[in-house]
Design a protein around this motif. Structure first.
Motif, PDB file in Angstrom:
ATOM      1  N   GLN A  46       1.709  16.177   0.794  1.00  0.00           N
ATOM      2  CA  GLN A  46       1.536  15.996  -0.498  1.00  0.00           C
ATOM      3  C   GLN A  46       0.374  16.456  -0.868  1.00  0.00           C
ATOM      4  O   GLN A  46      -0.478  16.694  -1.978  1.00  0.00           O
ATOM      5  CB  GLN A  46       2.207  14.879  -0.826  1.00  0.00           C
ATOM      6  N   MET A  62       0.924  -0.982   0.118  1.00  0.00           N
ATOM      7  CA  MET A  62      -0.023  -0.509   0.182  1.00  0.00           C
ATOM      8  C   MET A  62       1.193   1.302   0.229  1.00  0.00           C
ATOM      9  O   MET A  62       1.870   1.156   0.513  1.00  0.00           O
ATOM     10  CB  MET A  62      -0.616  -0.139   1.091  1.00  0.00           C
ATOM     11  N   SER A  63       0.677   2.018  -0.968  1.00  0.00           N
ATOM     12  CA  SER A  63       1.611   3.686  -0.730  1.00  0.00           C
ATOM     13  C   SER A  63       0.808   4.258  -0.177  1.00  0.00           C
ATOM     14  O   SER A  63      -0.716   4.413   0.994  1.00  0.00           O
ATOM     15  CB  SER A  63       1.304   4.260  -1.845  1.00  0.00           C
ATOM     16  N   SER A  64       1.199   5.465   0.603  1.00  0.00           N
ATOM     17  CA  SER A  64       0.748   6.954   1.406  1.00  0.00           C
ATOM     18  C   SER A  64       1.480   7.610   0.934  1.00  0.00           C
ATOM     19  O   SER A  64       2.187   8.142   0.589  1.00  0.00           O
ATOM     20  CB  SER A  64       1.507   6.158   2.812  1.00  0.00           C
ATOM     21  N   ILE A  65       1.368   8.502   1.334  1.00  0.00           N
ATOM     22  CA  ILE A  65       1.408  10.045   1.078  1.00  0.00           C
ATOM     23  C   ILE A  65       1.210  11.203   1.284  1.00  0.00           C
ATOM     24  O   ILE A  65       0.875  10.728   3.085  1.00  0.00           O
ATOM     25  CB  ILE A  65       0.645  10.567  -0.369  1.00  0.00           C
ATOM     26  N   THR A  66       2.233  12.137   2.163  1.00  0.00           N
ATOM     27  CA  THR A  66       2.693  13.062   3.780  1.00  0.00           C
ATOM     28  C   THR A  66       1.192  13.479   3.685  1.00  0.00           C
ATOM     29  O   THR A  66       0.224  14.278   2.574  1.00  0.00           O
ATOM     30  CB  THR A  66       4.165  13.387   3.311  1.00  0.00           C
TER      31      THR A  66
END
Length: 142
Positions: free
Chosen positions: A8, A1-5
């Motif tokens: 972002q 799973m990807s994540s962003i700050t």
């Protein structure tokens, strides 16, 4: 799973809503409301959907995205109401930039119906007033 700050998420929200201000054909971006089965996504062509009405954004369409940690939210400026141009059950809408290119597709329902945009009723009557009192675009921090 990807994540962003969270930072972002703010950039992504600003980028999405700022894309509505692109173009020179029209003075403002708009939201077009349709009946029928929503296309799979905003890049999919319409297929037998009827325009039920169009309302316009201010220019710029949205203010700068705010940090709602987690995520970001941009709030639309003044949205100019209009009258429905046809009658029918509204099921989705598309946000278009100033050159009428579709940028965002949203589901539409009556209040409590789960749509991303909710009206008192999503059964539009030809000539009846269409108005949105508040609209936000949210990007979650995932």
């Amino acid at each position: 799973m990807s994540s962003i700050t969270n930072a972002q998420a703010i950039i992504n929200a600003d980028s999405a809503v700022d894309s509505l201000d692109v173009g020179t054909t029209d003075a403002t971006a708009d939201i077009v409301f349709y009946d029928g089965t929503p296309p799979a996504n905003v890049d999919t062509a319409l297929s037998g959907n009827n325009v039920l009405g169009t309302i316009t954004f201010a220019n710029p369409a949205f203010g700068a995205a705010a940090d709602i940690a987690p995520g970001a939210r941009a709030t639309a400026g003044t949205i100019t109401g209009a009258n429905a141009s046809a009658g029918g059950t509204c099921t989705f809408s598309r946000f278009r930039d100033r050159d009428n290119a579709s940028k965002v597709q949203c589901t539409v329902s009556a209040i409590g119906g789960g749509g991303e945009i909710q009206f008192n009723t999503n059964v539009f009557v030809n000539g009846a007033a269409l108005a949105i009192s508040a609209l936000t675009y949210t990007v979650p921090e995932i």
